[in-house]
Design a protein around this motif. Structure first.
Motif, mmCIF file in Angstrom:
data_model
loop_
_atom_site.group_PDB
_atom_site.id
_atom_site.type_symbol
_atom_site.label_atom_id
_atom_site.label_comp_id
_atom_site.label_asym_id
_atom_site.label_seq_id
_atom_site.Cartn_x
_atom_site.Cartn_y
_atom_site.Cartn_z
ATOM 1 N N ALA A 27 53.705 84.615 -29.005
ATOM 2 C CA ALA A 27 54.942 83.972 -29.045
ATOM 3 C C ALA A 27 55.861 83.592 -28.193
ATOM 4 O O ALA A 27 56.724 83.040 -26.719
ATOM 5 N N ALA A 28 56.621 84.719 -27.616
ATOM 6 C CA ALA A 28 57.487 85.115 -26.968
ATOM 7 C C ALA A 28 56.377 84.893 -24.901
ATOM 8 O O ALA A 28 57.559 84.509 -24.571
ATOM 9 N N LEU A 29 55.735 85.250 -24.680
ATOM 10 C CA LEU A 29 54.968 84.658 -23.885
ATOM 11 C C LEU A 29 54.214 83.985 -23.704
ATOM 12 O O LEU A 29 54.930 82.862 -22.188
ATOM 13 N N ILE A 56 65.487 84.658 -30.032
ATOM 14 C CA ILE A 56 65.053 83.281 -30.752
ATOM 15 C C ILE A 56 63.784 83.285 -30.914
ATOM 16 O O ILE A 56 63.436 83.390 -32.032
ATOM 17 N N THR A 57 62.923 82.968 -30.571
ATOM 18 C CA THR A 57 61.246 82.759 -31.216
ATOM 19 C C THR A 57 60.958 84.378 -31.296
ATOM 20 O O THR A 57 59.868 83.645 -32.565
ATOM 21 N N ILE A 58 60.871 85.099 -31.374
ATOM 22 C CA ILE A 58 61.128 86.071 -32.202
ATOM 23 C C ILE A 58 61.081 86.597 -33.186
ATOM 24 O O ILE A 58 60.309 86.742 -34.573
ATOM 25 N N LEU A 59 62.592 86.167 -33.433
ATOM 26 C CA LEU A 59 62.844 86.295 -34.646
ATOM 27 C C LEU A 59 61.907 85.140 -35.796
ATOM 28 O O LEU A 59 62.157 85.242 -36.756
ATOM 29 N N GLY A 66 56.633 87.880 -40.807
ATOM 30 C CA GLY A 66 57.005 89.234 -41.398
ATOM 31 C C GLY A 66 56.676 89.910 -42.483
ATOM 32 O O GLY A 66 55.856 90.701 -42.916
ATOM 33 N N GLY A 67 56.625 88.585 -43.750
ATOM 34 C CA GLY A 67 56.177 89.652 -45.052
ATOM 35 C C GLY A 67 54.448 89.585 -45.509
ATOM 36 O O GLY A 67 53.566 90.638 -45.850
ATOM 37 N N LEU A 68 53.948 88.233 -44.490
ATOM 38 C CA LEU A 68 52.161 89.351 -43.826
ATOM 39 C C LEU A 68 52.494 90.356 -43.010
ATOM 40 O O LEU A 68 51.181 90.920 -43.656
ATOM 41 N N MET A 69 53.197 90.146 -42.026
ATOM 42 C CA MET A 69 52.608 92.112 -41.113
ATOM 43 C C MET A 69 53.200 92.592 -42.067
ATOM 44 O O MET A 69 52.567 94.214 -42.195
ATOM 45 N N PHE A 70 54.317 92.317 -43.076
ATOM 46 C CA PHE A 70 54.348 94.161 -43.824
ATOM 47 C C PHE A 70 53.465 94.194 -44.875
ATOM 48 O O PHE A 70 52.986 95.116 -44.596
ATOM 49 N N SER A 71 52.972 93.315 -45.513
ATOM 50 C CA SER A 71 51.979 93.568 -46.461
ATOM 51 C C SER A 71 50.772 94.183 -45.778
ATOM 52 O O SER A 71 50.372 94.824 -46.558
#
Length: 89
Positions: A27-29, A56-59, A66-71
């Motif tokens: 996304a940042a790229l 802002i894009t990264i946030l 984030g939930g999927l990543m931490f799961s």
């Protein structure tokens, strides 16, 4: 613990890290490329113009995924801890 198990652990860890950071980096790229094209077309060379949209894009990506990543990270950690007795043999 055999060399194959160590290599498997390292491969799994590196794969997990890549899977976790890939959405944010992609996304940042994309946003960075769009902003760079915009700056080249308009001849605006403002430094904050490149930094703030990426931040802002990264946030936003972290808020959405984030939930999927931490799961995913939690499942990997549970799997790793459950394999500890096998490594002691």
């Amino acid at each position: 613990m055999s060399t194959g198990q160590i290599v498997g652990l390292m491969r799994g860890g590196i794969t997990q890290v890549i899977e976790l950071i890939a959405p944010c980096l992609i996304a940042a790229l994309i946003v960075g490329l769009v902003v760079a094209i915009f700056q080249a077309v308009t001849s605006i060379q403002e430094q904050t113009l490149t930094f703030l949209p990426k931040l802002i894009t990264i946030l936003i990506v972290l808020a959405l995924l984030g939930g999927l990543m931490f799961s995913n990270l939690g499942q990997y950690t549970i799997n790793l801890f459950s394999r500890i007795p096998d490594f002691a043999k």
